[in-house]
Design a protein around this motif. Structure first.
Motif, mmCIF file in Angstrom:
data_model
loop_
_atom_site.group_PDB
_atom_site.id
_atom_site.type_symbol
_atom_site.label_atom_id
_atom_site.label_comp_id
_atom_site.label_asym_id
_atom_site.label_seq_id
_atom_site.Cartn_x
_atom_site.Cartn_y
_atom_site.Cartn_z
ATOM 1 N N GLU A 1 -10.141 45.484 -25.361
ATOM 2 C CA GLU A 1 -11.057 44.401 -25.745
ATOM 3 C C GLU A 1 -11.057 43.350 -24.640
ATOM 4 N N ASP A 2 -12.208 42.900 -24.235
ATOM 5 C CA ASP A 2 -12.333 41.927 -23.157
ATOM 6 C C ASP A 2 -12.212 40.519 -23.736
ATOM 7 N N LEU A 3 -10.969 40.058 -23.856
ATOM 8 C CA LEU A 3 -10.704 38.730 -24.414
ATOM 9 C C LEU A 3 -10.209 37.814 -23.310
ATOM 10 N N PRO A 4 -10.607 36.540 -23.365
ATOM 11 C CA PRO A 4 -10.138 35.620 -22.318
ATOM 12 C C PRO A 4 -8.643 35.345 -22.478
ATOM 13 N N ILE A 5 -7.991 35.208 -21.338
ATOM 14 C CA ILE A 5 -6.573 34.852 -21.340
ATOM 15 C C ILE A 5 -6.493 33.391 -20.936
ATOM 16 N N ARG A 6 -5.820 32.617 -21.754
ATOM 17 C CA ARG A 6 -5.690 31.199 -21.461
ATOM 18 C C ARG A 6 -4.796 31.033 -20.238
ATOM 19 N N THR A 7 -5.328 30.392 -19.230
ATOM 20 C CA THR A 7 -4.543 30.165 -18.027
ATOM 21 C C THR A 7 -3.820 28.825 -18.148
ATOM 22 N N LEU A 8 -2.893 28.619 -17.272
ATOM 23 C CA LEU A 8 -2.134 27.378 -17.289
ATOM 24 C C LEU A 8 -3.020 26.225 -16.809
ATOM 25 N N PRO A 9 -2.901 25.063 -17.443
ATOM 26 C CA PRO A 9 -3.719 23.914 -17.029
ATOM 27 C C PRO A 9 -3.120 23.238 -15.795
ATOM 28 N N LEU A 10 -3.161 23.923 -14.660
ATOM 29 C CA LEU A 10 -2.477 23.434 -13.461
ATOM 30 C C LEU A 10 -3.100 22.156 -12.915
ATOM 31 N N ASP A 11 -4.420 22.078 -12.860
ATOM 32 C CA ASP A 11 -5.074 20.891 -12.293
ATOM 33 C C ASP A 11 -4.768 19.650 -13.132
ATOM 34 N N GLU A 12 -4.865 19.798 -14.458
ATOM 35 C CA GLU A 12 -4.582 18.665 -15.343
ATOM 36 C C GLU A 12 -3.116 18.257 -15.233
ATOM 37 N N TYR A 13 -2.224 19.265 -15.166
ATOM 38 C CA TYR A 13 -0.795 18.966 -15.061
ATOM 39 C C TYR A 13 -0.513 18.218 -13.766
ATOM 40 N N GLU A 14 -1.119 18.674 -12.656
ATOM 41 C CA GLU A 14 -0.894 18.028 -11.358
ATOM 42 C C GLU A 14 -1.360 16.577 -11.383
ATOM 43 N N ALA A 15 -2.533 16.333 -11.980
ATOM 44 C CA ALA A 15 -3.065 14.964 -12.049
ATOM 45 C C ALA A 15 -2.136 14.047 -12.834
ATOM 46 N N GLN B 1 3.041 16.783 -23.973
ATOM 47 C CA GLN B 1 2.427 16.157 -25.146
ATOM 48 C C GLN B 1 0.951 15.837 -24.892
ATOM 49 N N GLU B 2 0.644 15.305 -23.727
ATOM 50 C CA GLU B 2 -0.740 14.941 -23.390
ATOM 51 C C GLU B 2 -1.655 16.165 -23.378
ATOM 52 N N LEU B 3 -1.146 17.284 -22.844
ATOM 53 C CA LEU B 3 -1.965 18.491 -22.724
ATOM 54 C C LEU B 3 -1.889 19.385 -23.960
ATOM 55 N N SER B 4 -1.057 19.001 -24.934
ATOM 56 C CA SER B 4 -0.842 19.798 -26.151
ATOM 57 C C SER B 4 -0.376 21.212 -25.820
ATOM 58 N N ILE B 5 0.600 21.282 -24.939
ATOM 59 C CA ILE B 5 1.202 22.566 -24.603
ATOM 60 C C ILE B 5 2.692 22.483 -24.902
ATOM 61 N N GLY B 6 3.329 23.618 -25.027
ATOM 62 C CA GLY B 6 4.752 23.654 -25.317
ATOM 63 C C GLY B 6 5.600 23.446 -24.077
ATOM 64 N N LYS B 7 6.919 23.332 -24.298
ATOM 65 C CA LYS B 7 7.857 23.114 -23.199
ATOM 66 C C LYS B 7 7.850 24.290 -22.217
ATOM 67 N N MET B 8 7.759 25.508 -22.764
ATOM 68 C CA MET B 8 7.787 26.689 -21.908
ATOM 69 C C MET B 8 6.557 26.734 -21.000
ATOM 70 N N LYS B 9 5.401 26.406 -21.544
ATOM 71 C CA LYS B 9 4.179 26.429 -20.743
ATOM 72 C C LYS B 9 4.220 25.308 -19.704
ATOM 73 N N ALA B 10 4.787 24.165 -20.064
ATOM 74 C CA ALA B 10 4.921 23.073 -19.101
ATOM 75 C C ALA B 10 5.847 23.485 -17.961
ATOM 76 N N SER B 11 6.938 24.168 -18.294
ATOM 77 C CA SER B 11 7.848 24.655 -17.255
ATOM 78 C C SER B 11 7.155 25.666 -16.355
ATOM 79 N N SER B 12 6.317 26.508 -16.936
ATOM 80 C CA SER B 12 5.559 27.479 -16.140
ATOM 81 C C SER B 12 4.601 26.771 -15.197
ATOM 82 N N CYS B 13 3.994 25.689 -15.678
ATOM 83 C CA CYS B 13 3.104 24.906 -14.821
ATOM 84 C C CYS B 13 3.868 24.337 -13.632
#
Length: 192
Positions: A114-128, A141-153
């Motif tokens: 199934e061709d489903l979109p994969i949510r990518t990391l919000p790198l540009d927003e995190y950098e800003a 908290q600002e980006l509404s992402i978890g600790k693990m996703k923030a660490s990945s960013c």
């Protein structure tokens, strides 16, 4: 219950019927259909005869019945919502199941083609936000992402050279740590 001798071994008549069918190359399911015996009885009869020393060939596997490839209506709706750009949180709230379950279902259907979109990391927003001096916790908290996703960013941005690898925003003060701090509080050079 009648006892018969079959292939030099004493066994019940029912067991002899089962063994004869298995030797003739029938699967356990086919033997069960022809004899109306339960499959567990057939399997146990063969196992007992093997333990008695009979060389009984392995029964062929039953042909697998194809499973229907139908997908439930709720899953179809979730797939359509994901394709329209909704996040897993939004889909979970709308459908009324957990975010983890939605994520698992979408991941499963991705593996099935199934061709489903994969949510990518919000790198540009995190950098800003990082450049504004916010901590990793606050950015999450600002980006509404978890600790693990923030660490990945952070790891992605550091590896790309977009931010420095130092988590400290301000230079470290030269405060003593641990037992040295207690020594100063007590008016000594060293605690021990």
């Amino acid at each position: 219950m009648s006892i018969v001798e079959f292939m030099g071994v004493q066994m019940t008549a029912r067991c002899a019927i089962v063994i004869r069918h298995v030797i003739n190359g029938l699967s356990y399911a086919e033997v069960a259909e022809q004899t109306c015996f339960e499959r567990i009885y057939i399997k146990n009869s063969v196992a007992q005869c093997r333990m008695k020393g009979l060389d009984i060939p392995r029964a062929p596997r039953s042909p697998q019945k194809p499973r229907p490839k139908s997908v439930s209506q709720s899953t179809v709706k979730m797939i359509e919502m994901a394709k329209s750009g909704m996040t897993t949180e939004e889909i979970a709230k709308k459908v009324g199941i957990s975010k983890k379950r939605v994520s698992g279902l979408l991941s499963y259907h991705r593996t099935k083609g199934e061709d489903l979109p994969i949510r990518t990391l919000p790198l540009d927003e995190y950098e800003a936000l990082h450049k504004q001096g916010l901590s990793q916790h606050r950015i999450a908290q600002e980006l509404s992402i978890g600790k693990m996703k923030a660490s990945s960013c952070v790891r992605s941005l550091v590896s790309q050279g977009r931010i420095d690898g130092n988590n400290m925003r301000n230079p470290c003060s030269k405060k003593p740590a641990g037992k040295d701090l207690w020594a100063i509080a007590l008016g000594r050079k060293e605690l021990y």
